[in-house]
Design a protein around this motif. Structure first.
Motif, PDB file in Angstrom:
ATOM      1  N   GLU A 145      32.630  53.384  45.481  1.00 58.72           N
ATOM      2  CA  GLU A 145      33.675  52.505  45.995  1.00 58.72           C
ATOM      3  C   GLU A 145      34.113  51.494  44.933  1.00 58.72           C
ATOM      4  OE1 GLU A 145      32.060  50.736  49.492  1.00 58.72           O
ATOM      5  OE2 GLU A 145      32.222  52.580  50.673  1.00 58.72           O
ATOM      6  N   LEU A 146      33.169  50.986  44.161  1.00 55.06           N
ATOM      7  CA  LEU A 146      33.514  50.056  43.091  1.00 55.06           C
ATOM      8  C   LEU A 146      34.396  50.730  42.046  1.00 55.06           C
ATOM      9  CD1 LEU A 146      33.201  47.298  41.715  1.00 55.06           C
ATOM     10  CD2 LEU A 146      31.132  48.217  40.610  1.00 55.06           C
ATOM     11  N   GLU A 147      34.057  51.925  41.666  1.00 56.90           N
ATOM     12  CA  GLU A 147      34.870  52.656  40.690  1.00 56.90           C
ATOM     13  C   GLU A 147      36.268  52.923  41.244  1.00 56.90           C
ATOM     14  OE1 GLU A 147      35.732  53.916  37.083  1.00 56.90           O
ATOM     15  OE2 GLU A 147      33.788  53.075  37.672  1.00 56.90           O
ATOM     16  N   GLN A 148      36.330  53.248  42.529  1.00 59.09           N
ATOM     17  CA  GLN A 148      37.635  53.484  43.159  1.00 59.09           C
ATOM     18  C   GLN A 148      38.452  52.188  43.178  1.00 59.09           C
ATOM     19  OE1 GLN A 148      37.342  54.713  47.215  1.00 59.09           O
ATOM     20  NE2 GLN A 148      39.492  55.285  47.378  1.00 59.09           N
ATOM     21  N   MET A 149      37.819  51.056  43.466  1.00 61.20           N
ATOM     22  CA  MET A 149      38.534  49.782  43.488  1.00 61.20           C
ATOM     23  C   MET A 149      39.001  49.390  42.090  1.00 61.20           C
ATOM     24  SD  MET A 149      36.304  47.675  46.370  1.00 61.20           S
ATOM     25  CE  MET A 149      36.006  46.378  45.269  1.00 61.20           C
ATOM     26  N   ARG A 150      38.241  49.723  41.078  1.00 62.91           N
ATOM     27  CA  ARG A 150      38.657  49.410  39.704  1.00 62.91           C
ATOM     28  C   ARG A 150      39.876  50.219  39.295  1.00 62.91           C
ATOM     29  NH1 ARG A 150      32.728  49.221  36.794  1.00 62.91           N
ATOM     30  NH2 ARG A 150      32.240  47.089  37.429  1.00 62.91           N
ATOM     31  N   ASN A 151      40.040  51.396  39.863  1.00 61.06           N
ATOM     32  CA  ASN A 151      41.168  52.254  39.520  1.00 61.06           C
ATOM     33  C   ASN A 151      42.419  51.943  40.341  1.00 61.06           C
ATOM     34  OD1 ASN A 151      39.650  53.627  37.615  1.00 61.06           O
ATOM     35  ND2 ASN A 151      38.961  55.152  39.080  1.00 61.06           N
ATOM     36  N   GLU A 152      42.262  51.161  41.396  1.00 59.81           N
ATOM     37  CA  GLU A 152      43.418  50.827  42.224  1.00 59.81           C
ATOM     38  C   GLU A 152      44.270  49.767  41.539  1.00 59.81           C
ATOM     39  OE1 GLU A 152      41.843  49.571  45.948  1.00 59.81           O
ATOM     40  OE2 GLU A 152      41.445  51.614  46.622  1.00 59.81           O
ATOM     41  N   LEU A 153      45.515  49.679  41.975  1.00 57.93           N
ATOM     42  CA  LEU A 153      46.453  48.694  41.455  1.00 57.93           C
ATOM     43  C   LEU A 153      46.067  47.311  41.971  1.00 57.93           C
ATOM     44  CD1 LEU A 153      49.050  48.316  39.879  1.00 57.93           C
ATOM     45  CD2 LEU A 153      50.292  48.646  42.015  1.00 57.93           C
ATOM     46  N   ASN A 154      45.968  46.354  41.082  1.00 55.74           N
ATOM     47  CA  ASN A 154      45.566  45.000  41.456  1.00 55.74           C
ATOM     48  C   ASN A 154      46.809  44.130  41.591  1.00 55.74           C
ATOM     49  OD1 ASN A 154      44.345  42.607  41.902  1.00 55.74           O
ATOM     50  ND2 ASN A 154      43.141  42.581  40.025  1.00 55.74           N
ATOM     51  N   ILE A 155      47.250  43.942  42.819  1.00 56.97           N
ATOM     52  CA  ILE A 155      48.476  43.187  43.092  1.00 56.97           C
ATOM     53  C   ILE A 155      48.260  41.691  42.852  1.00 56.97           C
ATOM     54  CG2 ILE A 155      50.125  42.565  44.897  1.00 56.97           C
ATOM     55  CD1 ILE A 155      49.675  45.326  46.085  1.00 56.97           C
ATOM     56  N   LEU A 156      47.078  41.193  43.122  1.00 55.55           N
ATOM     57  CA  LEU A 156      46.833  39.755  42.951  1.00 55.55           C
ATOM     58  C   LEU A 156      46.970  39.324  41.492  1.00 55.55           C
ATOM     59  CD1 LEU A 156      43.829  39.208  45.362  1.00 55.55           C
ATOM     60  CD2 LEU A 156      46.215  38.584  45.710  1.00 55.55           C
ATOM     61  N   SER A 157      46.703  40.198  40.581  1.00 52.81           N
ATOM     62  CA  SER A 157      46.832  39.819  39.170  1.00 52.81           C
ATOM     63  C   SER A 157      48.294  39.529  38.813  1.00 52.81           C
ATOM     64  CB  SER A 157      46.272  40.913  38.266  1.00 52.81           C
ATOM     65  OG  SER A 157      47.056  42.085  38.367  1.00 52.81           O
ATOM     66  N   TRP A 158      49.236  40.142  39.486  1.00 50.85           N
ATOM     67  CA  TRP A 158      50.651  39.864  39.235  1.00 50.85           C
ATOM     68  C   TRP A 158      50.984  38.423  39.604  1.00 50.85           C
ATOM     69  CZ3 TRP A 158      53.338  44.710  41.777  1.00 50.85           C
ATOM     70  CH2 TRP A 158      53.033  45.839  41.015  1.00 50.85           C
ATOM     71  N   PHE A 159      50.446  37.953  40.736  1.00 51.95           N
ATOM     72  CA  PHE A 159      50.726  36.582  41.174  1.00 51.95           C
ATOM     73  C   PHE A 159      50.088  35.567  40.234  1.00 51.95           C
ATOM     74  CE2 PHE A 159      51.066  38.936  45.248  1.00 51.95           C
ATOM     75  CZ  PHE A 159      52.407  38.663  45.493  1.00 51.95           C
TER      76      PHE A 159
ATOM     77  N   ARG B 155      49.554  35.924  37.036  1.00 47.72           N
ATOM     78  CA  ARG B 155      50.315  35.920  35.784  1.00 47.72           C
ATOM     79  C   ARG B 155      51.645  35.188  35.947  1.00 47.72           C
ATOM     80  NH1 ARG B 155      49.704  42.177  34.174  1.00 47.72           N
ATOM     81  NH2 ARG B 155      47.442  42.186  33.982  1.00 47.72           N
ATOM     82  N   ALA B 156      52.256  35.292  37.121  1.00 42.29           N
ATOM     83  CA  ALA B 156      53.544  34.643  37.335  1.00 42.29           C
ATOM     84  C   ALA B 156      53.433  33.122  37.291  1.00 42.29           C
ATOM     85  CB  ALA B 156      54.116  35.081  38.684  1.00 42.29           C
ATOM     86  N   ARG B 157      52.299  32.576  37.674  1.00 40.28           N
ATOM     87  CA  ARG B 157      52.099  31.130  37.683  1.00 40.28           C
ATOM     88  C   ARG B 157      51.877  30.602  36.269  1.00 40.28           C
ATOM     89  NH1 ARG B 157      48.107  30.044  42.792  1.00 40.28           N
ATOM     90  NH2 ARG B 157      49.566  30.671  44.394  1.00 40.28           N
ATOM     91  N   SER B 158      51.309  31.391  35.418  1.00 39.01           N
ATOM     92  CA  SER B 158      50.959  30.910  34.068  1.00 39.01           C
ATOM     93  C   SER B 158      52.161  30.688  33.207  1.00 39.01           C
ATOM     94  CB  SER B 158      50.059  31.919  33.389  1.00 39.01           C
ATOM     95  OG  SER B 158      48.875  32.085  34.121  1.00 39.01           O
TER      96      SER B 158
END
Length: 75
Positions: free
Chosen positions: A56-70, A72-75
């Motif tokens: 499950e951890l490996e699967q989560m690492r391969n998924e698209l991380n939407i929170l990282s977009w938010f 980056r937008a603040r920085s």
């Protein structure tokens, strides 16, 4: 002092003591077998769950991380 009461409470015959000793040894053996079986089942369950969590951890690492977009937008 202990010899005073042998008339009131007779000592059990020696073969009874042997029977109880054999019963106690047998009971301890079965308890040991049961505890080892329980431990082995727990270890098997733990390794199965750990492997599932790794997958499950490996699967989560391969998924698209939407929170990282938010972030980056603040920085």
């Amino acid at each position: 002092m202990a010899n005073q009461f042998h008339y009131i409470i007779p000592l059990p015959p020696p073969e009874t003591q042997d029977i109880f000793a054999a019963y106690q040894a047998t009971r301890q053996f079965y308890r040991e077998v049961q505890s080892r079986t329980d431990l082995q089942q727990h270890c098997d369950w733990y390794y199965t769950i750990a492997e599932r969590h790794r997958q499950e951890l490996e699967q989560m690492r391969n998924e698209l991380n939407i929170l990282s977009w938010f972030r980056r937008a603040r920085s």
